[in-house]
Design a protein around this motif. Structure first.
Motif, PDB file in Angstrom:
ATOM      1  N   THR A  71      59.200  31.033  13.647  1.00  0.00           N
ATOM      2  CA  THR A  71      58.532  29.729  13.525  1.00  0.00           C
ATOM      3  C   THR A  71      59.522  28.645  13.127  1.00  0.00           C
ATOM      4  OG1 THR A  71      56.487  30.852  12.861  1.00  0.00           O
ATOM      5  CG2 THR A  71      56.642  28.513  12.397  1.00  0.00           C
ATOM      6  N   ILE A  80      50.686  21.189  12.534  1.00  0.00           N
ATOM      7  CA  ILE A  80      50.109  22.436  13.051  1.00  0.00           C
ATOM      8  C   ILE A  80      50.152  23.523  11.981  1.00  0.00           C
ATOM      9  CG2 ILE A  80      50.406  24.220  14.807  1.00  0.00           C
ATOM     10  CD1 ILE A  80      51.404  22.075  16.678  1.00  0.00           C
ATOM     11  N   LEU A  81      51.247  23.575  11.225  1.00  0.00           N
ATOM     12  CA  LEU A  81      51.338  24.556  10.141  1.00  0.00           C
ATOM     13  C   LEU A  81      50.306  24.265   9.057  1.00  0.00           C
ATOM     14  CD1 LEU A  81      55.202  24.956   9.773  1.00  0.00           C
ATOM     15  CD2 LEU A  81      53.587  26.530  10.828  1.00  0.00           C
ATOM     16  N   LEU A  84      47.007  25.483  10.262  1.00  0.00           N
ATOM     17  CA  LEU A  84      46.975  26.947  10.194  1.00  0.00           C
ATOM     18  C   LEU A  84      46.718  27.416   8.766  1.00  0.00           C
ATOM     19  CD1 LEU A  84      47.545  29.822  11.270  1.00  0.00           C
ATOM     20  CD2 LEU A  84      49.961  29.387  10.800  1.00  0.00           C
ATOM     21  N   CYS A  85      47.456  26.870   7.807  1.00  0.00           N
ATOM     22  CA  CYS A  85      47.280  27.272   6.406  1.00  0.00           C
ATOM     23  C   CYS A  85      45.872  26.939   5.918  1.00  0.00           C
ATOM     24  CB  CYS A  85      48.327  26.583   5.532  1.00  0.00           C
ATOM     25  SG  CYS A  85      50.007  27.096   5.888  1.00  0.00           S
ATOM     26  N   GLY A  87      43.161  26.758   7.687  1.00  0.00           N
ATOM     27  CA  GLY A  87      42.215  27.712   8.281  1.00  0.00           C
ATOM     28  C   GLY A  87      42.259  29.066   7.597  1.00  0.00           C
ATOM     29  N   LEU A  88      43.468  29.547   7.291  1.00  0.00           N
ATOM     30  CA  LEU A  88      43.593  30.860   6.647  1.00  0.00           C
ATOM     31  C   LEU A  88      43.015  30.840   5.237  1.00  0.00           C
ATOM     32  CD1 LEU A  88      47.179  31.890   7.815  1.00  0.00           C
ATOM     33  CD2 LEU A  88      45.007  32.848   8.568  1.00  0.00           C
ATOM     34  N   SER A 120      47.866  36.022   9.978  1.00  0.00           N
ATOM     35  CA  SER A 120      49.049  35.164   9.862  1.00  0.00           C
ATOM     36  C   SER A 120      50.102  35.560  10.887  1.00  0.00           C
ATOM     37  CB  SER A 120      49.630  35.260   8.454  1.00  0.00           C
ATOM     38  OG  SER A 120      48.685  34.885   7.499  1.00  0.00           O
ATOM     39  N   SER A 123      48.807  34.483  14.356  1.00  0.00           N
ATOM     40  CA  SER A 123      48.772  33.019  14.490  1.00  0.00           C
ATOM     41  C   SER A 123      50.177  32.444  14.605  1.00  0.00           C
ATOM     42  CB  SER A 123      48.051  32.404  13.296  1.00  0.00           C
ATOM     43  OG  SER A 123      46.756  32.925  13.182  1.00  0.00           O
ATOM     44  N   LEU A 124      51.092  32.929  13.766  1.00  0.00           N
ATOM     45  CA  LEU A 124      52.459  32.420  13.827  1.00  0.00           C
ATOM     46  C   LEU A 124      53.139  32.788  15.141  1.00  0.00           C
ATOM     47  CD1 LEU A 124      53.737  33.003  10.182  1.00  0.00           C
ATOM     48  CD2 LEU A 124      53.161  30.855  11.274  1.00  0.00           C
ATOM     49  N   SER A 126      51.571  33.121  18.000  1.00  0.00           N
ATOM     50  CA  SER A 126      50.982  32.208  18.995  1.00  0.00           C
ATOM     51  C   SER A 126      51.630  30.833  18.913  1.00  0.00           C
ATOM     52  CB  SER A 126      49.472  32.084  18.763  1.00  0.00           C
ATOM     53  OG  SER A 126      48.860  33.346  18.765  1.00  0.00           O
ATOM     54  N   ILE A 127      51.771  30.332  17.685  1.00  0.00           N
ATOM     55  CA  ILE A 127      52.372  29.006  17.515  1.00  0.00           C
ATOM     56  C   ILE A 127      53.816  29.000  18.000  1.00  0.00           C
ATOM     57  CG2 ILE A 127      53.141  27.379  15.754  1.00  0.00           C
ATOM     58  CD1 ILE A 127      50.643  28.012  14.199  1.00  0.00           C
TER      59      ILE A 127
END
Length: 277
Positions: A71, A80-81, A84-85, A87-88, A120, A123-124, A126-127
């Motif tokens: 990442t 975007i990070l 993501l955070c 959402g988690l 995580s 998701s990472l 995918s990102i």
């Protein structure tokens, strides 16, 4: 509330659109962006599927470390990070509250941490991959791996049109605000202002979908004028289009390094399966 308001003021639709454009089209300047798209897609296939079947926490932690490194290498946007955070954390939060509501205790937190570790990693990964591939290379990579061309193009088109949709959404939202009357008083915890904006956002979706349909029809007509369907079903055209794809030495080094790292992780995780908790 004022702190939240100041934080929200720093996040504008224009800023999010620029971040999306940078994520979609500024991938060639990174190390991962210079790899062949098939290399990234094959690499992503492993890390999108295998974590679901892994319950060894040491192995998952090792994968998470690798994802953090990739990442950083792909220079993912901080927005975007942050999403993501957010959402988690929210997912673990509501699951913990639900567990406590039905009589669970603190011991239910450990399985949730394992699930969060899996999510995580996925998701990472995918990102990392999607921020390293522009829509054109994503479509070509999928077509080269045998994915139906219509599906690959649709995915690429949806990825490409996201910033345009966001701009369209912003313009329609501004038009509703010009024609409407904002509440004169915010109310307790800004509930009047929040409900006003939520109502506008719901109203925005109908013209947004209508404009998107009109834009899609124009795009289809333009593509057909240029012979899109003929080129899609012609093997010679497809071969010419994908002729620039080639596995370079750096692709093999990247895949070999990933395989060696994962093999080492499996060996260590068998020796110390509960290294973290």
């Amino acid at each position: 509330m004022e702190a939240v308001k100041r934080a929200l003021n720093r996040i504008s639709v224009e800023q999010i659109k620029l971040e999306l454009l940078g994520t979609a089209y500024n991938s060639s300047s990174t190390f991962l962006g210079r790899l062949d798209p098939r290399t990234l897609l094959l690499w992503y296939l492993f890390f999108a599927i295998v974590p679901w079947f892994v319950h060894n926490r040491t192995l998952l932690a090792g994968m998470f470390v690798l994802m953090v490194v990739t990442t950083v290498l792909s220079r993912v946007s901080p927005y975007i990070l942050f999403i993501l955070c957010l959402g988690l954390v929210s997912q673990v939060g509501w699951m913990l509250l639900l567990s406590l509501f039905f009589g669970g205790g603190a011991e239910s937190l450990l399985p949730m941490l394992t699930l969060t570790l899996k999510l995580s990693v996925i998701s990472l990964a995918s990102i990392t991959v999607f921020s390293s591939l522009d829509p054109e290379r994503l479509s070509d990579g999928l077509s080269s791996l045998g994915v139906p061309d219509a599906f690959a193009f649709s995915l690429s088109y949806g990825y490409r049109i996201l910033p345009t949709l966001l701009e369209e959404f912003h313009q329609i939202l501004l038009s509703f605000r010009l024609r409407g009357q904002r509440p004169l008083r915010h109310g307790l915890l800004y509930w009047r202002t929040v409900s006003y904006y939520l109502r506008i956002i719901v109203l925005v979706f109908y013209p947004l979908m209508l404009n998107t349909a009109k834009r899609s029809r124009t795009t289809v007509e333009a593509l057909e004028t240029r012979g899109f369907s003929y080129g899609l079903n012609n093997p010679k055209v497809k071969k010419l289009k994908l002729s620039y794809l080639a596995f370079k030495p750096v692709d093999w080094y990247f895949l070999s390094g990933s395989v060696l790292y994962i093999a080492l992780l499996f060996w260590i995780s068998n020796l110390y399966p509960n290294l973290l908790y």
